[in-house]
Scaffold this active site. Sequence first.
Site, PDB file in Angstrom:
ATOM      1  N   SER A   1       3.469  -2.514  10.215  1.00  0.00           N
ATOM      2  CA  SER A   1       4.926  -2.564  10.407  1.00  0.00           C
ATOM      3  C   SER A   1       5.547  -3.889   9.957  1.00  0.00           C
ATOM      4  O   SER A   1       6.483  -4.387  10.580  1.00  0.00           O
ATOM      5  CB  SER A   1       5.283  -2.258  11.867  1.00  0.00           C
ATOM      6  OG  SER A   1       4.858  -0.941  12.213  1.00  0.00           O
TER       7      SER A   1
ATOM      8  N   HIS B   1      -9.711   0.928   4.799  1.00  0.00           N
ATOM      9  CA  HIS B   1      -8.429   1.080   5.502  1.00  0.00           C
ATOM     10  C   HIS B   1      -8.655   1.975   6.729  1.00  0.00           C
ATOM     11  O   HIS B   1      -9.464   2.903   6.688  1.00  0.00           O
ATOM     12  CB  HIS B   1      -7.378   1.687   4.563  1.00  0.00           C
ATOM     13  CG  HIS B   1      -6.006   1.634   5.145  1.00  0.00           C
ATOM     14  ND1 HIS B   1      -5.581   2.544   6.090  1.00  0.00           N
ATOM     15  CD2 HIS B   1      -4.985   0.767   4.955  1.00  0.00           C
ATOM     16  CE1 HIS B   1      -4.338   2.226   6.451  1.00  0.00           C
ATOM     17  NE2 HIS B   1      -3.957   1.152   5.779  1.00  0.00           N
TER      18      HIS B   1
ATOM     19  N   GLU C   1      -7.088   4.364   7.837  1.00  0.00           N
ATOM     20  CA  GLU C   1      -6.908   5.801   7.577  1.00  0.00           C
ATOM     21  C   GLU C   1      -8.155   6.396   6.943  1.00  0.00           C
ATOM     22  O   GLU C   1      -8.463   7.573   7.150  1.00  0.00           O
ATOM     23  CB  GLU C   1      -5.651   6.023   6.712  1.00  0.00           C
ATOM     24  CG  GLU C   1      -4.389   5.759   7.544  1.00  0.00           C
ATOM     25  CD  GLU C   1      -3.203   5.222   6.783  1.00  0.00           C
ATOM     26  OE1 GLU C   1      -3.159   5.334   5.547  1.00  0.00           O
ATOM     27  OE2 GLU C   1      -2.288   4.674   7.441  1.00  0.00           O
TER      28      GLU C   1
ATOM     29  N   ASN D   1       0.860  -1.190   0.000  1.00  0.00           N
ATOM     30  CA  ASN D   1       0.000   0.000   0.000  1.00  0.00           C
ATOM     31  C   ASN D   1       0.896   1.239   0.000  1.00  0.00           C
ATOM     32  O   ASN D   1       1.499   1.558   1.013  1.00  0.00           O
ATOM     33  CB  ASN D   1      -0.895  -0.048   1.244  1.00  0.00           C
ATOM     34  CG  ASN D   1      -1.776   1.181   1.371  1.00  0.00           C
ATOM     35  OD1 ASN D   1      -1.816   2.028   0.476  1.00  0.00           O
ATOM     36  ND2 ASN D   1      -2.482   1.282   2.487  1.00  0.00           N
ATOM     37  N   TRP D   2       0.961   1.902  -1.156  1.00  0.00           N
ATOM     38  CA  TRP D   2       1.829   3.077  -1.272  1.00  0.00           C
ATOM     39  C   TRP D   2       1.253   4.272  -0.501  1.00  0.00           C
ATOM     40  O   TRP D   2       1.945   5.270  -0.328  1.00  0.00           O
ATOM     41  CB  TRP D   2       2.007   3.466  -2.738  1.00  0.00           C
ATOM     42  CG  TRP D   2       2.805   2.498  -3.562  1.00  0.00           C
ATOM     43  CD1 TRP D   2       3.289   1.277  -3.170  1.00  0.00           C
ATOM     44  CD2 TRP D   2       3.229   2.677  -4.923  1.00  0.00           C
ATOM     45  NE1 TRP D   2       3.973   0.693  -4.200  1.00  0.00           N
ATOM     46  CE2 TRP D   2       3.949   1.526  -5.288  1.00  0.00           C
ATOM     47  CE3 TRP D   2       3.047   3.685  -5.867  1.00  0.00           C
ATOM     48  CZ2 TRP D   2       4.498   1.362  -6.562  1.00  0.00           C
ATOM     49  CZ3 TRP D   2       3.596   3.541  -7.137  1.00  0.00           C
ATOM     50  CH2 TRP D   2       4.319   2.393  -7.481  1.00  0.00           C
ATOM     51  N   LYS D   3      -0.019   4.186  -0.126  1.00  0.00           N
ATOM     52  CA  LYS D   3      -0.710   5.327   0.513  1.00  0.00           C
ATOM     53  C   LYS D   3      -0.537   6.570  -0.374  1.00  0.00           C
ATOM     54  O   LYS D   3      -0.451   6.434  -1.594  1.00  0.00           O
ATOM     55  CB  LYS D   3      -0.202   5.520   1.945  1.00  0.00           C
ATOM     56  CG  LYS D   3      -0.317   4.228   2.762  1.00  0.00           C
ATOM     57  CD  LYS D   3      -0.131   4.405   4.229  1.00  0.00           C
ATOM     58  CE  LYS D   3      -0.286   3.038   4.913  1.00  0.00           C
ATOM     59  NZ  LYS D   3      -0.218   3.119   6.369  1.00  0.00           N
TER      60      LYS D   3
ATOM     61  N   GLY E   1       2.503   2.005  10.913  1.00  0.00           N
ATOM     62  CA  GLY E   1       3.451   3.109  10.790  1.00  0.00           C
ATOM     63  C   GLY E   1       4.161   3.452  12.088  1.00  0.00           C
ATOM     64  O   GLY E   1       4.800   4.496  12.198  1.00  0.00           O
TER      65      GLY E   1
ATOM     66  N   GLU F   1      -5.458  -5.204  10.359  1.00  0.00           N
ATOM     67  CA  GLU F   1      -4.417  -4.202  10.604  1.00  0.00           C
ATOM     68  C   GLU F   1      -4.706  -3.500  11.927  1.00  0.00           C
ATOM     69  O   GLU F   1      -5.522  -2.562  11.966  1.00  0.00           O
ATOM     70  CB  GLU F   1      -4.406  -3.158   9.484  1.00  0.00           C
ATOM     71  CG  GLU F   1      -4.030  -3.711   8.128  1.00  0.00           C
ATOM     72  CD  GLU F   1      -3.451  -2.625   7.234  1.00  0.00           C
ATOM     73  OE1 GLU F   1      -2.342  -2.834   6.736  1.00  0.00           O
ATOM     74  OE2 GLU F   1      -4.087  -1.582   7.050  1.00  0.00           O
TER      75      GLU F   1
ATOM     76  N   GLY G   1       2.943  -1.334   4.359  1.00  0.00           N
ATOM     77  CA  GLY G   1       2.957   0.105   4.101  1.00  0.00           C
ATOM     78  C   GLY G   1       4.367   0.589   3.807  1.00  0.00           C
ATOM     79  O   GLY G   1       4.910   0.372   2.725  1.00  0.00           O
TER      80      GLY G   1
HETATM   81  P1  13P Z   1       3.029   0.162   7.781  1.00  0.00           P
HETATM   82  O1  13P Z   1       3.549  -1.114   7.166  1.00  0.00           O
HETATM   83  O2  13P Z   1       3.782   1.381   7.363  1.00  0.00           O
HETATM   84  O3  13P Z   1       2.861   0.024   9.263  1.00  0.00           O
HETATM   85  O4  13P Z   1       1.541   0.373   7.187  1.00  0.00           O
HETATM   86  C1  13P Z   1       0.623  -0.660   7.256  1.00  0.00           C
HETATM   87  C2  13P Z   1      -0.579  -0.299   6.465  1.00  0.00           C
HETATM   88  O5  13P Z   1      -1.365   0.547   6.845  1.00  0.00           O
HETATM   89  C3  13P Z   1      -0.774  -0.979   5.176  1.00  0.00           C
HETATM   90  O6  13P Z   1      -2.041  -0.754   4.670  1.00  0.00           O
END
Ligand code: 13P
Length: 259
Positions: free
Chosen positions: A220, A102, A104, A10-12, A180, A174, A241
């Site tokens: 993570s 997600h 977020e 997931n590049w966000k 993150g 998640e 992420g």
């Molecule tokens: P991280 O791997 O940066 O913790 O992010 C996880 C995430 O939200 C993937 O969708």
Amino acid sequence: MARTPLIAGNWKMNVDHVAAVSLVQQLDAALVRDEHDQEAAEVVVLPPFTDLRSVQVLVDGDDLMVRYGAQDVSAHEPGARTGEIAAGFLARLGVRYVTVGHSERRTHHHEDDATVAAKASAALAAGITPIICVGEDLAVRQDRRHVEHVVAQVDGSLDGLSADQVAGSVIAYEPVWAIGTGEVATAADAQEVCSAIRQRVVALHGDDVGERVRVLYGGSVKSSNVAELMEQVDVDGALVGGACLDPEEFARIAGLARS
Ligand code: 13P
């Protein structure tokens, strides 16, 4: 029936459409070098919407093995929905997967389970596999209510989907406190909740659907912890992420997920 592991990056809101080209090229080159087999563990990137056309042209034109998806989708048909992206538009771009719900989006855009279920349904209707995201925040975890919380999210987010649609979906656990933060859930934590998710799917739709649905862990994930996570019987892959923005690291994660 063995479930094919899925490693989704997931590049966000990172990497514009120009930078996307070299990131995908570098990732694909690393996978080719490592003799990665997409049938043994599927590797997918989830770039921002504005990158998708560039990624499609690159993947099709150079016959790359990397597969791609999107990070969100409208629950609605094309029409008067300013700023939204219809599932059919994504399907036309060769999108195979889309994350829905997600954390977020649940947090910053107030998406509830009903919205998530409607988006999953729209994706499935367009032939796209939804990666339905669930997970508890730190307060819920500290109250030891994480399993019931996630199971309730699963109920709400799968509402209205048929047994076949659920079997063809992906559910990603998640924990918000692990996203993150560098704070990875232990493999046992991930297994506890991923197993509860699968048991809930069995309760809703029977053993066969529970056997087929893929359940991912996210939060993570890195090359240093993915192998232990993947050893858990109910963890079928990872939603990655930060670590997916480094093509060498993401290829290492993919290689470790295969075994
Ligand atoms: P991280 O791997 O940066 O913790 O992010 C996880 C995430 O939200 C993937 O969708």
